[in-house]
Design a protein around this motif. Structure first.
Motif, PDB file in Angstrom:
ATOM      1  N   LEU A 159      38.698  30.242  37.137  1.00 51.81           N
ATOM      2  CA  LEU A 159      37.720  31.338  37.109  1.00 51.81           C
ATOM      3  C   LEU A 159      38.338  32.629  36.588  1.00 51.81           C
ATOM      4  O   LEU A 159      37.718  33.356  35.809  1.00 51.81           O
ATOM      5  N   ARG A 160      39.571  32.939  36.988  1.00 48.66           N
ATOM      6  CA  ARG A 160      40.260  34.141  36.512  1.00 48.66           C
ATOM      7  C   ARG A 160      40.486  34.102  35.003  1.00 48.66           C
ATOM      8  O   ARG A 160      40.403  35.120  34.327  1.00 48.66           O
TER       9      ARG A 160
ATOM     10  N   ALA B 244      38.655  32.585  32.804  1.00 43.54           N
ATOM     11  CA  ALA B 244      37.377  32.748  32.106  1.00 43.54           C
ATOM     12  C   ALA B 244      36.746  34.115  32.360  1.00 43.54           C
ATOM     13  O   ALA B 244      36.093  34.670  31.475  1.00 43.54           O
ATOM     14  N   TYR B 245      36.915  34.630  33.575  1.00 43.46           N
ATOM     15  CA  TYR B 245      36.250  35.874  33.981  1.00 43.46           C
ATOM     16  C   TYR B 245      37.257  36.787  34.690  1.00 43.46           C
ATOM     17  O   TYR B 245      37.197  36.983  35.900  1.00 43.46           O
ATOM     18  N   PRO B 246      38.200  37.367  33.948  1.00 42.33           N
ATOM     19  CA  PRO B 246      39.268  38.163  34.584  1.00 42.33           C
ATOM     20  C   PRO B 246      38.779  39.407  35.322  1.00 42.33           C
ATOM     21  O   PRO B 246      39.472  39.900  36.217  1.00 42.33           O
ATOM     22  N   ASP B 247      37.617  39.908  34.996  1.00 43.26           N
ATOM     23  CA  ASP B 247      37.116  41.125  35.635  1.00 43.26           C
ATOM     24  C   ASP B 247      36.247  40.862  36.860  1.00 43.26           C
ATOM     25  O   ASP B 247      35.820  41.807  37.525  1.00 43.26           O
ATOM     26  N   TYR B 248      36.000  39.605  37.182  1.00 42.76           N
ATOM     27  CA  TYR B 248      35.137  39.265  38.313  1.00 42.76           C
ATOM     28  C   TYR B 248      35.929  39.298  39.620  1.00 42.76           C
ATOM     29  O   TYR B 248      37.086  38.881  39.673  1.00 42.76           O
ATOM     30  N   GLY B 249      35.302  39.763  40.679  1.00 45.18           N
ATOM     31  CA  GLY B 249      35.875  39.637  42.006  1.00 45.18           C
ATOM     32  C   GLY B 249      35.600  38.239  42.539  1.00 45.18           C
ATOM     33  O   GLY B 249      34.636  37.591  42.141  1.00 45.18           O
ATOM     34  N   ILE B 250      36.457  37.793  43.435  1.00 45.01           N
ATOM     35  CA  ILE B 250      36.308  36.441  43.985  1.00 45.01           C
ATOM     36  C   ILE B 250      36.423  36.531  45.503  1.00 45.01           C
ATOM     37  O   ILE B 250      37.322  37.185  46.028  1.00 45.01           O
ATOM     38  N   LEU B 251      35.524  35.876  46.191  1.00 45.45           N
ATOM     39  CA  LEU B 251      35.574  35.744  47.639  1.00 45.45           C
ATOM     40  C   LEU B 251      35.768  34.264  47.942  1.00 45.45           C
ATOM     41  O   LEU B 251      34.900  33.445  47.634  1.00 45.45           O
ATOM     42  N   ALA B 252      36.916  33.924  48.517  1.00 42.95           N
ATOM     43  CA  ALA B 252      37.262  32.526  48.749  1.00 42.95           C
ATOM     44  C   ALA B 252      37.516  32.279  50.240  1.00 42.95           C
ATOM     45  O   ALA B 252      37.887  33.201  50.979  1.00 42.95           O
ATOM     46  N   GLU B 253      37.322  31.056  50.654  1.00 43.90           N
ATOM     47  CA  GLU B 253      37.440  30.712  52.074  1.00 43.90           C
ATOM     48  C   GLU B 253      38.843  30.924  52.619  1.00 43.90           C
ATOM     49  O   GLU B 253      39.023  31.478  53.700  1.00 43.90           O
TER      50      GLU B 253
END
Length: 74
Positions: free
Chosen positions: A55-56, A58-67
């Protein structure tokens, strides 16, 4: 197929390879406790890291919330 869906499938396949390899050697899994009756294995963390990596990329500017790792700002 939509480009974002392709990325999601790529991430899921990356994680599934890790999980599949680990399923061949289940008796050697290291398990830790997050909370009472809430367990996590090194495989959980590795699979999540693989998904985040795809995901990073492909989408380096996106925030990610992971378990397991929590929130990573975008």
């Amino acid at each position: 197929m939509h480009p974002a869906l392709n990325i999601m499938v790529k991430a899921a396949r990356s994680a599934s390879r890790i999980i599949n390899r680990a399923s061949q050697d289940v008796e050697h899994l290291k398990i830790t406790t997050k909370q009472h009756s809430d367990f996590v294995t090194e495989v959980d963390r590795a699979a999540e890291a693989a998904i985040i990596e795809v995901l990073r990329e492909a989408y380096p500017d996106y925030g990610i919330l992971a378990e397991e790792s929590g929130q990573t700002p975008g």
